[in-house]
Design a protein around this motif. Structure first.
Motif, PDB file in Angstrom:
ATOM      1  N   CYS A  56      28.796  27.078  17.793  1.00  0.00           N
ATOM      2  CA  CYS A  56      29.164  25.983  17.853  1.00  0.00           C
ATOM      3  C   CYS A  56      30.900  26.032  17.261  1.00  0.00           C
ATOM      4  O   CYS A  56      30.752  26.446  15.988  1.00  0.00           O
ATOM      5  N   ALA A  57      32.210  25.259  17.758  1.00  0.00           N
ATOM      6  CA  ALA A  57      33.086  25.202  17.266  1.00  0.00           C
ATOM      7  C   ALA A  57      34.152  24.549  17.621  1.00  0.00           C
ATOM      8  O   ALA A  57      33.627  24.150  18.802  1.00  0.00           O
ATOM      9  N   ARG A  63      38.481  20.020  21.374  1.00  0.00           N
ATOM     10  CA  ARG A  63      37.458  19.370  21.664  1.00  0.00           C
ATOM     11  C   ARG A  63      36.068  20.650  20.956  1.00  0.00           C
ATOM     12  O   ARG A  63      36.014  21.659  21.215  1.00  0.00           O
ATOM     13  N   TRP A  64      34.850  20.057  20.604  1.00  0.00           N
ATOM     14  CA  TRP A  64      33.647  20.782  20.271  1.00  0.00           C
ATOM     15  C   TRP A  64      32.967  21.344  21.203  1.00  0.00           C
ATOM     16  O   TRP A  64      32.788  20.177  22.220  1.00  0.00           O
ATOM     17  N   VAL A  82      18.671  22.077  26.309  1.00  0.00           N
ATOM     18  CA  VAL A  82      19.515  21.634  24.792  1.00  0.00           C
ATOM     19  C   VAL A  82      20.067  20.341  24.521  1.00  0.00           C
ATOM     20  O   VAL A  82      20.743  20.843  25.363  1.00  0.00           O
ATOM     21  N   THR A  83      19.812  20.222  23.243  1.00  0.00           N
ATOM     22  CA  THR A  83      20.654  19.157  22.918  1.00  0.00           C
ATOM     23  C   THR A  83      21.403  19.489  21.875  1.00  0.00           C
ATOM     24  O   THR A  83      21.081  19.936  20.715  1.00  0.00           O
ATOM     25  N   VAL A  84      22.602  19.028  21.898  1.00  0.00           N
ATOM     26  CA  VAL A  84      23.268  19.330  20.628  1.00  0.00           C
ATOM     27  C   VAL A  84      24.437  18.105  20.616  1.00  0.00           C
ATOM     28  O   VAL A  84      24.484  17.271  20.628  1.00  0.00           O
ATOM     29  N   TYR A  85      24.295  17.899  18.638  1.00  0.00           N
ATOM     30  CA  TYR A  85      24.526  16.478  18.094  1.00  0.00           C
ATOM     31  C   TYR A  85      25.576  17.655  17.085  1.00  0.00           C
ATOM     32  O   TYR A  85      25.442  17.992  15.978  1.00  0.00           O
ATOM     33  N   VAL A 115      29.806  21.917  26.958  1.00  0.00           N
ATOM     34  CA  VAL A 115      31.536  21.231  26.920  1.00  0.00           C
ATOM     35  C   VAL A 115      31.484  20.136  26.142  1.00  0.00           C
ATOM     36  O   VAL A 115      31.021  19.088  26.373  1.00  0.00           O
ATOM     37  N   LYS A 116      32.814  19.620  25.552  1.00  0.00           N
ATOM     38  CA  LYS A 116      33.294  18.251  24.983  1.00  0.00           C
ATOM     39  C   LYS A 116      31.896  17.572  24.658  1.00  0.00           C
ATOM     40  O   LYS A 116      31.528  16.472  24.487  1.00  0.00           O
TER      41      LYS A 116
END
Length: 133
Positions: A56-57, A63-64, A82-85, A115-116
Motif C-alpha cells: 500500500c503506497a 494517488r494511493w 478486500v477493503t483498504v482504508y 487504485v485511487k
C-alpha cells in the motif's frame, strides 16, 4: 456524606413531579429530517490469513494504491472482499475502497490492485480488511 445524600434526594424529588408541563408544539423546522446515505456493514468471515504480498503506497501521481494476493485454502470456491482504508483509525465513518474477488477456486489464488484509494491530505497508515463471503 449522609447530608449530601439527603440533599441529593431532595433535589431529585423536587424534579420528579408536581404541575403539568404543556407539550411543546412541533414546528416545521423541528420536524424536518435530513437524508443521510447509509452504508451496509460488510458481511463475511474475517480471513486475514488469505492475504499475502500486500503493498500500500502512493503511485507516481501521488494517488494511493494497494495490491496483493488472496489465496483460497478452503475446500470450495469462494468470493473474497478486500477493503483498504488510509488514515488514523478514529472509529468514525471514513472513506475506504473495496474490491470483490469472485469465485477463487479451492487451492487457487488471485492477485488484486485497488487504485485511487481515498486518503487524507497527510496520508496515514494503511489498513486492510479481508472477508471470505
Amino acid at each position: 456524606m449522609r447530608t449530601l445524600a439527603v440533599a441529593l434526594l431532595l433535589v431529585l424529588a423536587g424534579c420528579g413531579g408536581g404541575g403539568e408541563t404543556p407539550e411543546p408544539k412541533a414546528t416545521a423546522t423541528a420536524t424536518k429530517a435530513t437524508a443521510k446515505a447509509t452504508i451496509a456493514a460488510p458481511t463475511g468471515t474475517p480471513a486475514p490469513e488469505a492475504l499475502s504480498l500486500f503493498r500500500c503506497a502512493k503511485d507516481t501521481k501521488g494517488r494511493w494504491r494497494a495490491s496483493g494476493t488472496i489465496a483460497n485454502d478452503g475446500k470450495k470456491q469462494a468470493t473474497y472482499q478486500v477493503t483498504v482504508y488510509i488514515g488514523e483509525a478514529a472509529g468514525s465513518d471514513e472513506k475506504a475502497k473495496t474490491k470483490q474477488l469472485a469465485n477463487i477456486q479451492a487451492g487457487g489464488s488471485a492477485k488484486f490492485v485497488i487504485v485511487k484509494v481515498p486518503a487524507p491530505k497527510d496520508g496515514g497508515p494503511c489498513h486492510v480488511q479481508v472477508l471470505r463471503r
